[in-house]
Design a protein around this motif. Structure first.
Motif, PDB file in Angstrom:
ATOM      1  N   SER A  81       0.831  -1.192   0.000  1.00 24.08           N
ATOM      2  CA  SER A  81       0.000   0.000   0.000  1.00 24.08           C
ATOM      3  C   SER A  81       0.872   1.251   0.000  1.00 24.08           C
ATOM      4  CB  SER A  81      -0.897  -0.005   1.233  1.00 24.08           C
ATOM      5  OG  SER A  81      -1.611   1.191   1.323  1.00 24.08           O
ATOM      6  N   VAL A  82       0.565   2.144  -0.937  1.00 27.51           N
ATOM      7  CA  VAL A  82       1.202   3.460  -0.979  1.00 27.51           C
ATOM      8  C   VAL A  82       0.062   4.474  -0.969  1.00 27.51           C
ATOM      9  CG1 VAL A  82       2.742   5.003  -2.231  1.00 27.51           C
ATOM     10  CG2 VAL A  82       3.117   2.532  -2.320  1.00 27.51           C
ATOM     11  N   PRO A  83      -0.100   5.230   0.113  1.00 24.88           N
ATOM     12  CA  PRO A  83      -1.254   6.115   0.243  1.00 24.88           C
ATOM     13  C   PRO A  83      -1.294   7.217  -0.814  1.00 24.88           C
ATOM     14  CG  PRO A  83      -0.162   5.832   2.356  1.00 24.88           C
ATOM     15  CD  PRO A  83       0.720   5.223   1.320  1.00 24.88           C
ATOM     16  N   ALA A  90      -0.191   8.667  -9.772  1.00 27.37           N
ATOM     17  CA  ALA A  90      -0.156   7.205  -9.802  1.00 27.37           C
ATOM     18  C   ALA A  90       1.200   6.671 -10.253  1.00 27.37           C
ATOM     19  CB  ALA A  90      -1.257   6.677 -10.712  1.00 27.37           C
ATOM     20  N   VAL A  91       1.899   7.418 -11.085  1.00 24.92           N
ATOM     21  CA  VAL A  91       3.208   6.984 -11.571  1.00 24.92           C
ATOM     22  C   VAL A  91       4.170   6.787 -10.405  1.00 24.92           C
ATOM     23  CG1 VAL A  91       5.198   7.689 -12.953  1.00 24.92           C
ATOM     24  CG2 VAL A  91       2.901   8.090 -13.801  1.00 24.92           C
ATOM     25  N   LYS A  92       4.162   7.719  -9.454  1.00 27.86           N
ATOM     26  CA  LYS A  92       5.047   7.612  -8.292  1.00 27.86           C
ATOM     27  C   LYS A  92       4.610   6.471  -7.370  1.00 27.86           C
ATOM     28  CE  LYS A  92       6.571  12.395  -8.267  1.00 27.86           C
ATOM     29  NZ  LYS A  92       6.681  13.633  -7.495  1.00 27.86           N
ATOM     30  N   ARG A  93       3.300   6.343  -7.157  1.00 22.40           N
ATOM     31  CA  ARG A  93       2.803   5.240  -6.315  1.00 22.40           C
ATOM     32  C   ARG A  93       3.182   3.891  -6.921  1.00 22.40           C
ATOM     33  NH1 ARG A  93      -1.930   8.397  -6.333  1.00 22.40           N
ATOM     34  NH2 ARG A  93      -3.032   6.854  -7.601  1.00 22.40           N
ATOM     35  N   ASN A  94       3.015   3.765  -8.218  1.00 28.51           N
ATOM     36  CA  ASN A  94       3.342   2.499  -8.887  1.00 28.51           C
ATOM     37  C   ASN A  94       4.840   2.210  -8.831  1.00 28.51           C
ATOM     38  OD1 ASN A  94       0.677   2.076  -9.484  1.00 28.51           O
ATOM     39  ND2 ASN A  94       0.825   2.927 -11.543  1.00 28.51           N
ATOM     40  N   ARG A  95       5.665   3.251  -8.914  1.00 28.60           N
ATOM     41  CA  ARG A  95       7.118   3.056  -8.818  1.00 28.60           C
ATOM     42  C   ARG A  95       7.499   2.490  -7.459  1.00 28.60           C
ATOM     43  NH1 ARG A  95      11.766   7.063  -7.530  1.00 28.60           N
ATOM     44  NH2 ARG A  95      13.540   5.739  -8.003  1.00 28.60           N
ATOM     45  N   ILE A  96       6.919   3.038  -6.413  1.00 26.16           N
ATOM     46  CA  ILE A  96       7.226   2.566  -5.066  1.00 26.16           C
ATOM     47  C   ILE A  96       6.734   1.133  -4.883  1.00 26.16           C
ATOM     48  CG2 ILE A  96       6.738   2.930  -2.615  1.00 26.16           C
ATOM     49  CD1 ILE A  96       6.649   5.954  -3.313  1.00 26.16           C
ATOM     50  N   MET A 129       5.450   4.940   4.201  1.00 27.71           N
ATOM     51  CA  MET A 129       5.058   6.014   5.112  1.00 27.71           C
ATOM     52  C   MET A 129       5.656   7.378   4.810  1.00 27.71           C
ATOM     53  SD  MET A 129       5.176   4.072   8.764  1.00 27.71           S
ATOM     54  CE  MET A 129       6.941   4.147   8.819  1.00 27.71           C
ATOM     55  N   ASP A 130       6.570   7.493   3.872  1.00 29.33           N
ATOM     56  CA  ASP A 130       7.251   8.768   3.645  1.00 29.33           C
ATOM     57  C   ASP A 130       6.581   9.554   2.524  1.00 29.33           C
ATOM     58  OD1 ASP A 130       9.077  10.748   4.036  1.00 29.33           O
ATOM     59  OD2 ASP A 130      10.741   9.729   3.049  1.00 29.33           O
ATOM     60  N   ASN A 131       6.876  10.843   2.463  1.00 24.46           N
ATOM     61  CA  ASN A 131       6.332  11.714   1.417  1.00 24.46           C
ATOM     62  C   ASN A 131       7.269  11.856   0.226  1.00 24.46           C
ATOM     63  OD1 ASN A 131       4.060  12.250   2.941  1.00 24.46           O
ATOM     64  ND2 ASN A 131       5.020  14.001   3.955  1.00 24.46           N
ATOM     65  N   GLU A 132       8.442  11.252   0.291  1.00 27.26           N
ATOM     66  CA  GLU A 132       9.427  11.378  -0.773  1.00 27.26           C
ATOM     67  C   GLU A 132       9.813  10.016  -1.316  1.00 27.26           C
ATOM     68  OE1 GLU A 132      12.760  13.557   0.695  1.00 27.26           O
ATOM     69  OE2 GLU A 132      11.542  15.271   1.314  1.00 27.26           O
ATOM     70  N   LEU A 133      10.280  10.001  -2.553  1.00 28.76           N
ATOM     71  CA  LEU A 133      10.766   8.775  -3.174  1.00 28.76           C
ATOM     72  C   LEU A 133      12.121   8.400  -2.585  1.00 28.76           C
ATOM     73  CD1 LEU A 133       9.911   9.552  -6.901  1.00 28.76           C
ATOM     74  CD2 LEU A 133       8.680   8.039  -5.366  1.00 28.76           C
ATOM     75  N   HIS A 134      12.400   7.098  -2.542  1.00 25.92           N
ATOM     76  CA  HIS A 134      13.671   6.592  -2.040  1.00 25.92           C
ATOM     77  C   HIS A 134      14.290   5.685  -3.087  1.00 25.92           C
ATOM     78  CE1 HIS A 134      13.362   7.888   2.212  1.00 25.92           C
ATOM     79  NE2 HIS A 134      12.066   7.841   1.954  1.00 25.92           N
ATOM     80  N   PRO A 135      15.623   5.563  -3.085  1.00 28.24           N
ATOM     81  CA  PRO A 135      16.262   4.639  -4.037  1.00 28.24           C
ATOM     82  C   PRO A 135      15.914   3.188  -3.712  1.00 28.24           C
ATOM     83  CG  PRO A 135      17.914   5.807  -2.720  1.00 28.24           C
ATOM     84  CD  PRO A 135      16.588   6.332  -2.320  1.00 28.24           C
ATOM     85  N   SER A 136      15.956   2.356  -4.731  1.00 25.05           N
ATOM     86  CA  SER A 136      15.597   0.946  -4.572  1.00 25.05           C
ATOM     87  C   SER A 136      16.492   0.238  -3.565  1.00 25.05           C
ATOM     88  CB  SER A 136      15.681   0.229  -5.916  1.00 25.05           C
ATOM     89  OG  SER A 136      14.740   0.760  -6.799  1.00 25.05           O
ATOM     90  N   SER A 137      17.770   0.590  -3.523  1.00 27.75           N
ATOM     91  CA  SER A 137      18.689  -0.064  -2.589  1.00 27.75           C
ATOM     92  C   SER A 137      18.289   0.200  -1.137  1.00 27.75           C
ATOM     93  CB  SER A 137      20.122   0.411  -2.832  1.00 27.75           C
ATOM     94  OG  SER A 137      20.201   1.813  -2.677  1.00 27.75           O
TER      95      SER A 137
END
Length: 158
Positions: A81-83, A90-96, A129-137
């Motif tokens: 779940s990505v709120p 949606a692009v950012k939610r789907n990436r996460i 839970m965060d408001n920002e994107l994070h790297p995959s690693s």
């Protein structure tokens, strides 16, 4: 091979088998994430979030998990779940979600092996839970940490 489903790993296209209700053997050695491993039953999701589950977090991820009887084909089922409140696009939610799925797919084997030994099942929900994107690693490291903590909790309850 009546009564068995065959899935193919996308990396090396070798078949692997999932347990059917009539057959007791199960092989889970490939790095795949099949449809059966995703939690999509409304009843199971309600049971997971009803308050009987345990949870903890490793920022930016939070996991909610609940041990269940292993009456399913697959010992674990996951929900990601990505709120929408945190990411409007949606692009950012789907990436996460894709990053979390990939990290789980690579690191699920130690947990699955433990569950097979105990003949238990597990329902899990991963919540970003965060408001920002994070790297995959970074997401992969945090997810490894969460899976290790879940394994420790399961071992303690033996």
């Amino acid at each position: 091979m009546k009564g068995r489903r065959i899935c193919f790993s996308q990396q090396n296209l070798r078949p692997f088998l999932f347990k059917d209700k009539r057959n007791e053997t199960m092989i889970t050695e490939k790095n795949t994430l099949c449809k059966e491993e995703l939690l999509n039953s409304k009843k199971s999701i309600e049971m997971l979030f009803s308050g009987n589950a345990k949870s903890f977090s490793a920022f930016p991820l939070r996991v909610v998990f609940m041990p269940v009887n292993a009456d399913r084909n697959i010992p674990t089922a996951i929900l990601i779940s990505v709120p929408k409140k945190r990411f409007k696009r949606a692009v950012k939610r789907n990436r996460i979600k894709r990053q979390i799925r990939e990290a789980y797919r690579k690191n699920k084997h130690c947990l699955l092996q433990l569950l097979q030994e105990q003949q238990n099942g597990l329902l899990m929900a991963f919540i970003f839970m965060d408001n920002e994107l994070h790297p995959s690693s970074e997401i992969e490291n945090k997810l490894k940490e969460l899976l290790d903590r879940i394994s420790e909790r399961i071992k303690r309850t033996e």
